[in-house]
Design an enzyme around this catalytic site. Sequence first.
Site, PDB file in Angstrom:
ATOM      1  N   LYS A  50       7.103   0.311  72.768  1.00  0.00           N
ATOM      2  CA  LYS A  50       8.267   1.169  73.047  1.00  0.00           C
ATOM      3  C   LYS A  50       9.110   0.581  74.169  1.00  0.00           C
ATOM      4  O   LYS A  50       8.594   0.012  75.127  1.00  0.00           O
ATOM      5  CB  LYS A  50       7.790   2.580  73.435  1.00  0.00           C
ATOM      6  CG  LYS A  50       6.984   3.252  72.325  1.00  0.00           C
ATOM      7  CD  LYS A  50       6.371   4.580  72.770  1.00  0.00           C
ATOM      8  CE  LYS A  50       7.402   5.683  72.897  1.00  0.00           C
ATOM      9  NZ  LYS A  50       6.738   7.000  73.161  1.00  0.00           N
ATOM     10  N   HIS A 106       5.513  16.900  67.518  1.00  0.00           N
ATOM     11  CA  HIS A 106       6.359  16.700  68.699  1.00  0.00           C
ATOM     12  C   HIS A 106       6.711  18.088  69.232  1.00  0.00           C
ATOM     13  O   HIS A 106       7.421  18.845  68.575  1.00  0.00           O
ATOM     14  CB  HIS A 106       7.635  15.928  68.305  1.00  0.00           C
ATOM     15  CG  HIS A 106       8.658  15.833  69.399  1.00  0.00           C
ATOM     16  ND1 HIS A 106       9.142  14.644  69.887  1.00  0.00           N
ATOM     17  CD2 HIS A 106       9.305  16.804  70.103  1.00  0.00           C
ATOM     18  CE1 HIS A 106      10.016  14.876  70.849  1.00  0.00           C
ATOM     19  NE2 HIS A 106      10.149  16.185  70.991  1.00  0.00           N
ATOM     20  N   ARG A 140      18.642  15.678  80.863  1.00  0.00           N
ATOM     21  CA  ARG A 140      19.983  16.092  80.437  1.00  0.00           C
ATOM     22  C   ARG A 140      19.860  17.319  79.552  1.00  0.00           C
ATOM     23  O   ARG A 140      18.754  17.728  79.208  1.00  0.00           O
ATOM     24  CB  ARG A 140      20.614  14.954  79.634  1.00  0.00           C
ATOM     25  CG  ARG A 140      19.682  14.537  78.484  1.00  0.00           C
ATOM     26  CD  ARG A 140      20.312  13.580  77.515  1.00  0.00           C
ATOM     27  NE  ARG A 140      19.347  12.902  76.679  1.00  0.00           N
ATOM     28  CZ  ARG A 140      18.872  13.361  75.530  1.00  0.00           C
ATOM     29  NH1 ARG A 140      19.246  14.537  75.064  1.00  0.00           N
ATOM     30  NH2 ARG A 140      17.987  12.680  74.838  1.00  0.00           N
TER      31      ARG A 140
HETATM   32  P1  ADP Z   1      17.569  14.871  71.852  1.00  0.00           P
HETATM   33  O1  ADP Z   1      16.323  14.350  72.502  1.00  0.00           O
HETATM   34  O2  ADP Z   1      18.476  15.679  72.688  1.00  0.00           O
HETATM   35  O3  ADP Z   1      17.279  15.433  70.541  1.00  0.00           O
HETATM   36  P2  ADP Z   1      18.469  12.430  70.722  1.00  0.00           P
HETATM   37  O4  ADP Z   1      17.323  11.507  70.968  1.00  0.00           O
HETATM   38  O5  ADP Z   1      18.744  12.903  69.353  1.00  0.00           O
HETATM   39  O6  ADP Z   1      18.411  13.608  71.726  1.00  0.00           O
HETATM   40  O7  ADP Z   1      19.759  11.762  71.314  1.00  0.00           O
HETATM   41  C1  ADP Z   1      20.914  12.518  71.543  1.00  0.00           C
HETATM   42  C2  ADP Z   1      22.093  11.624  71.529  1.00  0.00           C
HETATM   43  O8  ADP Z   1      22.052  10.784  72.637  1.00  0.00           O
HETATM   44  C3  ADP Z   1      22.171  10.729  70.327  1.00  0.00           C
HETATM   45  O9  ADP Z   1      23.525  10.558  70.034  1.00  0.00           O
HETATM   46  C4  ADP Z   1      21.546   9.441  70.799  1.00  0.00           C
HETATM   47  O10 ADP Z   1      22.056   8.369  70.066  1.00  0.00           O
HETATM   48  C5  ADP Z   1      21.988   9.438  72.240  1.00  0.00           C
HETATM   49  N1  ADP Z   1      21.027   8.805  73.142  1.00  0.00           N
HETATM   50  C6  ADP Z   1      19.805   9.252  73.475  1.00  0.00           C
HETATM   51  N2  ADP Z   1      19.218   8.451  74.381  1.00  0.00           N
HETATM   52  C7  ADP Z   1      20.096   7.454  74.633  1.00  0.00           C
HETATM   53  C8  ADP Z   1      20.092   6.305  75.485  1.00  0.00           C
HETATM   54  N3  ADP Z   1      19.047   6.003  76.270  1.00  0.00           N
HETATM   55  N4  ADP Z   1      21.179   5.526  75.483  1.00  0.00           N
HETATM   56  C9  ADP Z   1      22.229   5.815  74.699  1.00  0.00           C
HETATM   57  N5  ADP Z   1      22.293   6.872  73.887  1.00  0.00           N
HETATM   58  C10 ADP Z   1      21.258   7.684  73.840  1.00  0.00           C
HETATM   59  P1  ADP Z   2      12.989   8.359  72.421  1.00  0.00           P
HETATM   60  O1  ADP Z   2      13.238   8.098  73.868  1.00  0.00           O
HETATM   61  O2  ADP Z   2      13.601   7.368  71.531  1.00  0.00           O
HETATM   62  O3  ADP Z   2      13.250   9.792  72.063  1.00  0.00           O
HETATM   63  P2  ADP Z   2      10.149   8.993  72.407  1.00  0.00           P
HETATM   64  O4  ADP Z   2       9.207   8.341  73.369  1.00  0.00           O
HETATM   65  O5  ADP Z   2      10.553  10.377  72.711  1.00  0.00           O
HETATM   66  O6  ADP Z   2      11.430   8.071  72.259  1.00  0.00           O
HETATM   67  O7  ADP Z   2       9.552   8.906  70.944  1.00  0.00           O
HETATM   68  C1  ADP Z   2      10.334   9.269  69.813  1.00  0.00           C
HETATM   69  C2  ADP Z   2       9.442   9.742  68.682  1.00  0.00           C
HETATM   70  O8  ADP Z   2       8.516   8.716  68.301  1.00  0.00           O
HETATM   71  C3  ADP Z   2       8.561  10.932  69.037  1.00  0.00           C
HETATM   72  O9  ADP Z   2       9.227  12.155  68.849  1.00  0.00           O
HETATM   73  C4  ADP Z   2       7.401  10.757  68.088  1.00  0.00           C
HETATM   74  O10 ADP Z   2       7.677  11.267  66.809  1.00  0.00           O
HETATM   75  C5  ADP Z   2       7.256   9.255  67.987  1.00  0.00           C
HETATM   76  N1  ADP Z   2       6.250   8.755  68.954  1.00  0.00           N
HETATM   77  C6  ADP Z   2       6.497   8.285  70.199  1.00  0.00           C
HETATM   78  N2  ADP Z   2       5.367   7.908  70.829  1.00  0.00           N
HETATM   79  C7  ADP Z   2       4.352   8.126  69.951  1.00  0.00           C
HETATM   80  C8  ADP Z   2       2.929   7.909  69.988  1.00  0.00           C
HETATM   81  N3  ADP Z   2       2.323   7.373  71.055  1.00  0.00           N
HETATM   82  N4  ADP Z   2       2.205   8.246  68.887  1.00  0.00           N
HETATM   83  C9  ADP Z   2       2.810   8.776  67.796  1.00  0.00           C
HETATM   84  N5  ADP Z   2       4.140   8.987  67.701  1.00  0.00           N
HETATM   85  C10 ADP Z   2       4.927   8.673  68.760  1.00  0.00           C
HETATM   86 MG    MG Z   3      12.304  11.419  72.892  1.00  0.00          MG
END
Ligand code: ADP
Ligand code: ADP
Ligand code: MG
Length: 467
Positions: free
Chosen positions: A158, A208, A293
């Site tokens: 990740k 999740h 946020r």
């Molecule tokens: P939430 O966790 O609120 O459901 P999402 O992961 O769906 O959020 O992201 C919300 C919005 O923010 C999306 O448009 C995503 O592309 C954008 N986004 C999230 N994290 C980042 C980041 N680290 N940099 C740029 N855009 C981001």
């Molecule tokens: P982002 O910053 O892109 O939202 P997250 O760390 O929140 O990234 O992970 C996004 C999604 O990926 C989670 O909602 C989950 O479905 C999956 N995921 C992340 N880490 C794990 C893990 N260790 N094992 C299984 N699924 C994971």
């Molecule tokens: Mg996340």
Amino acid sequence: MLKRVLIANRGEIALRILRACREMGIDTVAVYSDADAESLPVQLAGRAVCIGPAKAADSYLNQNAILTAAKATGCDGIHPGYGFLSENADFADTCAKEGLIFIGPSGSAIRKAGAKSAARSLMRAANVPVTPGSDGPVRTVEDALAAAKQAGYPVLLKASAGGGGRGIRRCDSAEELPAAYAEAKTEAMACFGNDEMYLEKLVLRPRHIEVQVLADRFGHVIYLGDRDCSIQRRNQKLIEEAPAWNLSDSLRKRMGEAAVRAAKAVGYENAGTVEFLVDSAGEHFYFMEMNTRIQVEHGITELVTGVDLVKEQLRIASGLALEKTQEEISLSGHAVECRINAENPAQNFCSSPGTVEFLHFPSGMGVRVDSCLYNGCTLSPYYDSLAAKVMAHAPTRLEAIRKMRRCLEEFTIEGITTNAELAYQILHHPAFVRGNATTVFLEEQLTALLDFSRKADDFDLSGGADV
Ligand code: ADP
Ligand code: ADP
Ligand code: MG
């Protein structure tokens, strides 16, 4: 109290923030790119300032243009929404230096929570359980192989700076790891300009579950229940519900309290979300990340708690104390949200921007639609494909699901293709109706779900009727 707020965002969240400001008597300034000159926030805000061309890097991520606009229009605060600059610690610091209130946590809190790999050690120290995995970043393939061996395959690589489900790669064996590592790094660099990686053990068939928190500058931190966001495609959320279903009261309470500890550990102020994975037995939970946020899916928490989270953000940023204590937070009923994206599920979810030729949104008791679309508007290819968030709130979970099905039957949009039909099918699937779908549900069922020729009613609902 804040007097005039610049909204450093676009689309539905810009409109959402604008509405809260207007109800509170706060002046609004919208900023927009050339692509958004005719958008609703621009039309409804007290003033609107163009900050550059369509490309986000030249407009919504252009810190100088945004700060200049805020000062030129006499704003005292900036609301970053989600995405764009919302989790940019340097921007939060610069706002503070320039005498502008950043409506969110301090730069220092964003830094602590935002470096996802470093946040894991902070959370461990605060007695918040984290997913097993690397201590800190893995800087070489050899580091990654060693950490993976220790955690045990399968693992996830990740991006430390990750968000929006990007920069994540699954890896089932040591043989697969070098290629996955290189791919994830490349994607992270392209998306976040930072390719630091860390490693977690893959939690098998998890849910999740995330917890909404609010914190003020007087050290009060409360949690406002949880949300289940397990219905995901490629780690991106599609359907969310509040509260999470089928969760024992004791686990729910432990997660809420852990979320409060997480917020305190980074010196948090304002609204935030702590994301966890819950194992398939429903016994253990693991910290995944803290989003510093307002979250896309904040609306369903608002429906079940009656708390307006954006107004709370504005109050907290104005230096006021939280209005409610933990004991005063009570949940009422159940809420479901579907993210309607302008994308075509039949063509590998390719985005489907275009001009909206006809639009009808569902409404009625317990229905909320957050969207920036209107008849004749153009959905731009430059930004993410979220077209509308449809939310349904009812006394019980099954009634909320039924209401959401009714909403999607009414939902009409012509001119662009959306995933609404897919969402409708999911709402009839027995695993979803029973409330035990995991984060792998959608990938596993996608082929069957995309067979729209089969009527939704053909799904066997036995076992789901008692929800
Ligand atoms: P939430 O966790 O609120 O459901 P999402 O992961 O769906 O959020 O992201 C919300 C919005 O923010 C999306 O448009 C995503 O592309 C954008 N986004 C999230 N994290 C980042 C980041 N680290 N940099 C740029 N855009 C981001
Ligand atoms: P982002 O910053 O892109 O939202 P997250 O760390 O929140 O990234 O992970 C996004 C999604 O990926 C989670 O909602 C989950 O479905 C999956 N995921 C992340 N880490 C794990 C893990 N260790 N094992 C299984 N699924 C994971
Ligand atoms: Mg996340």
